[in-house]
Design a protein around this motif. Sequence first.
Motif, PDB file in Angstrom:
ATOM      1  N   ARG A   1       1.131  -1.562   0.411  1.00  0.00           N
ATOM      2  CA  ARG A   1       0.165   0.082   0.017  1.00  0.00           C
ATOM      3  C   ARG A   1       1.041   1.160   0.228  1.00  0.00           C
ATOM      4  NH1 ARG A   1      -4.968   0.257   2.106  1.00  0.00           N
ATOM      5  NH2 ARG A   1      -4.648   2.267   3.949  1.00  0.00           N
ATOM      6  N   VAL A   2       0.847   2.025  -1.084  1.00  0.00           N
ATOM      7  CA  VAL A   2       1.275   3.185  -1.379  1.00  0.00           C
ATOM      8  C   VAL A   2       0.453   4.559  -1.005  1.00  0.00           C
ATOM      9  CG1 VAL A   2       2.883   4.259  -2.787  1.00  0.00           C
ATOM     10  CG2 VAL A   2       3.152   1.764  -2.327  1.00  0.00           C
ATOM     11  N   LEU A   3       1.484   5.456  -0.329  1.00  0.00           N
ATOM     12  CA  LEU A   3       0.572   6.803  -0.482  1.00  0.00           C
ATOM     13  C   LEU A   3       1.266   7.936  -1.408  1.00  0.00           C
ATOM     14  CD1 LEU A   3      -1.398   8.633   0.520  1.00  0.00           C
ATOM     15  CD2 LEU A   3       0.020   9.332   2.487  1.00  0.00           C
TER      16      LEU A   3
ATOM     17  N   ALA B   1       1.136  -1.937  -6.536  1.00  0.00           N
ATOM     18  CA  ALA B   1       1.118  -1.313  -6.071  1.00  0.00           C
ATOM     19  C   ALA B   1      -1.047  -1.582  -5.337  1.00  0.00           C
ATOM     20  CB  ALA B   1       1.907  -0.682  -4.949  1.00  0.00           C
ATOM     21  N   GLU B   2      -0.916  -0.810  -4.288  1.00  0.00           N
ATOM     22  CA  GLU B   2      -2.311  -0.646  -4.178  1.00  0.00           C
ATOM     23  C   GLU B   2      -2.235   1.160  -3.977  1.00  0.00           C
ATOM     24  OE1 GLU B   2      -5.787   0.060  -1.221  1.00  0.00           O
ATOM     25  OE2 GLU B   2      -4.788  -2.274  -0.495  1.00  0.00           O
ATOM     26  N   VAL B   3      -2.323   1.746  -4.885  1.00  0.00           N
ATOM     27  CA  VAL B   3      -2.366   3.614  -4.546  1.00  0.00           C
ATOM     28  C   VAL B   3      -2.904   4.480  -3.786  1.00  0.00           C
ATOM     29  CG1 VAL B   3      -1.137   5.442  -5.952  1.00  0.00           C
ATOM     30  CG2 VAL B   3      -0.601   2.874  -6.204  1.00  0.00           C
ATOM     31  N   ILE B   4      -2.840   4.727  -2.861  1.00  0.00           N
ATOM     32  CA  ILE B   4      -4.141   5.736  -2.198  1.00  0.00           C
ATOM     33  C   ILE B   4      -3.093   7.343  -2.850  1.00  0.00           C
ATOM     34  CG2 ILE B   4      -5.236   7.096  -0.324  1.00  0.00           C
ATOM     35  CD1 ILE B   4      -3.100   3.542  -0.113  1.00  0.00           C
ATOM     36  N   ALA B   5      -3.581   8.147  -3.254  1.00  0.00           N
ATOM     37  CA  ALA B   5      -3.081   9.782  -4.097  1.00  0.00           C
ATOM     38  C   ALA B   5      -4.106  10.933  -3.458  1.00  0.00           C
ATOM     39  CB  ALA B   5      -3.823   9.640  -5.778  1.00  0.00           C
ATOM     40  N   THR B   6      -3.182  11.720  -2.800  1.00  0.00           N
ATOM     41  CA  THR B   6      -3.558  12.942  -1.875  1.00  0.00           C
ATOM     42  C   THR B   6      -3.750  13.802  -4.000  1.00  0.00           C
ATOM     43  OG1 THR B   6      -1.427  14.259  -1.821  1.00  0.00           O
ATOM     44  CG2 THR B   6      -2.632  12.813  -0.160  1.00  0.00           C
TER      45      THR B   6
ATOM     46  N   ASP C   1       2.268   1.016   3.515  1.00  0.00           N
ATOM     47  CA  ASP C   1       4.018   1.264   3.450  1.00  0.00           C
ATOM     48  C   ASP C   1       4.913   1.793   3.682  1.00  0.00           C
ATOM     49  OD1 ASP C   1       3.191  -2.007   4.263  1.00  0.00           O
ATOM     50  OD2 ASP C   1       1.932  -2.308   1.905  1.00  0.00           O
ATOM     51  N   THR C   2       4.560   2.910   2.080  1.00  0.00           N
ATOM     52  CA  THR C   2       5.111   3.380   2.022  1.00  0.00           C
ATOM     53  C   THR C   2       4.714   5.032   1.641  1.00  0.00           C
ATOM     54  OG1 THR C   2       6.673   1.638   1.192  1.00  0.00           O
ATOM     55  CG2 THR C   2       7.787   4.362   0.073  1.00  0.00           C
ATOM     56  N   VAL C   3       5.407   6.242   1.670  1.00  0.00           N
ATOM     57  CA  VAL C   3       5.071   7.470   1.529  1.00  0.00           C
ATOM     58  C   VAL C   3       5.927   7.359   0.680  1.00  0.00           C
ATOM     59  CG1 VAL C   3       4.322   9.276   2.595  1.00  0.00           C
ATOM     60  CG2 VAL C   3       3.332   7.501   3.376  1.00  0.00           C
ATOM     61  N   LEU C   4       5.419   8.664  -0.893  1.00  0.00           N
ATOM     62  CA  LEU C   4       6.030   8.864  -1.490  1.00  0.00           C
ATOM     63  C   LEU C   4       5.758  10.375  -1.499  1.00  0.00           C
ATOM     64  CD1 LEU C   4       6.509   6.346  -4.437  1.00  0.00           C
ATOM     65  CD2 LEU C   4       7.788   6.892  -3.196  1.00  0.00           C
ATOM     66  N   ASN C   5       6.630  11.397  -0.707  1.00  0.00           N
ATOM     67  CA  ASN C   5       6.360  12.436  -0.622  1.00  0.00           C
ATOM     68  C   ASN C   5       6.701  13.591  -1.595  1.00  0.00           C
ATOM     69  OD1 ASN C   5       4.809  15.315   0.816  1.00  0.00           O
ATOM     70  ND2 ASN C   5       7.299  15.699   0.912  1.00  0.00           N
ATOM     71  N   LEU C   6       5.594  14.231  -1.625  1.00  0.00           N
ATOM     72  CA  LEU C   6       6.395  15.328  -2.871  1.00  0.00           C
ATOM     73  C   LEU C   6       5.768  16.636  -3.366  1.00  0.00           C
ATOM     74  CD1 LEU C   6       4.622  12.710  -6.313  1.00  0.00           C
ATOM     75  CD2 LEU C   6       6.730  12.705  -5.357  1.00  0.00           C
TER      76      LEU C   6
END
Length: 309
Positions: free
Chosen positions: A147-149, A170-175, A209-214
């Motif tokens: 699960r990736v944000l 991955a399962e992607v949750i996006a803001t 599991d992982t946050v990818l912050n942009l």
Amino acid sequence: MKMKSARIHAFGEPSVIRHDEVPRPRPLAGEVLVRVAATSFNPTEAALRAGLLQGFLPVTLPYTPGWDVAGTVAEVGPDTEGFAIGDRVVGRLDGAGAAAEYVAAPGAVLVPAPTSVPLEHAAALPVAGLTAWQAVFEHGKVTAGQRVLVNGAGGGVGGFVTQLAKHAGAEVIATAGPRSTRVVLRHGADHVVDYTSTSLTAALDRPVDTVLNLVPLPPHDASALVSAVRPGGRIVSIATPVEPPAESGVSSLHMVARNDVTHLAALVELVDMGKLAFDISASRPLADLADVHRLSEAGRMRGKVVLIP
């Protein structure tokens, strides 16, 4: 011979960008002369223009921006192998210079451009695509079933990050904001959190599991990201460094993307396989570069803007 070039003559507001007639460059050994089909705007260029990056990325004025280039080879320099006049190429220019009609580029940073999209659209790929690839695969180590944000999925990098994380399984949750929701869903996000109306704490039913912050974050929002990650998970940030408390069990890394033609060629392959799409929000003439800087600084830009000489 002369050509038109956008140049920064002093650090300051967007009005410091001027459009000059300058000599067309000649390619040196190991270089090719590229007739520029397009460059693209990256928000970091606005910070560079304002003089905010001189301690990190010093440049000499007058300076021609344009890290992304897509175009055709117009001349091959001495001792430069693997190129022919007319080749369609794409690359990241660490010395910049693509905001012009022509640029002399090291052959070592160029790869064949995608054949399935207009050449000017390919200019959106190098900087944003390389950043996304390295965030997802190299630093985020995203794999199938995670699960990736993706925090900030509506931007130019965010669109590629969302697609690559989904491509990894991955399962992607996006803001994203309301203007970007439809595009983010089209890029494969499984869930979209409207950051303008919903907090992450309320939106997530369980940690990721992982946050990818942009995006740049104030301290409170950085803390919210940490609480969104399971113990043993990780945060990768291309913007504000995030420092989780030791007791959280969350690791964190602040990354700066590097130029890597192997990664760029892999991105081009995904584009031509139909597995990586572009979010081109506008194609503008290079003469509009100052206006594009203003839009970015006002927070009124979505996706990628390509600029055509």
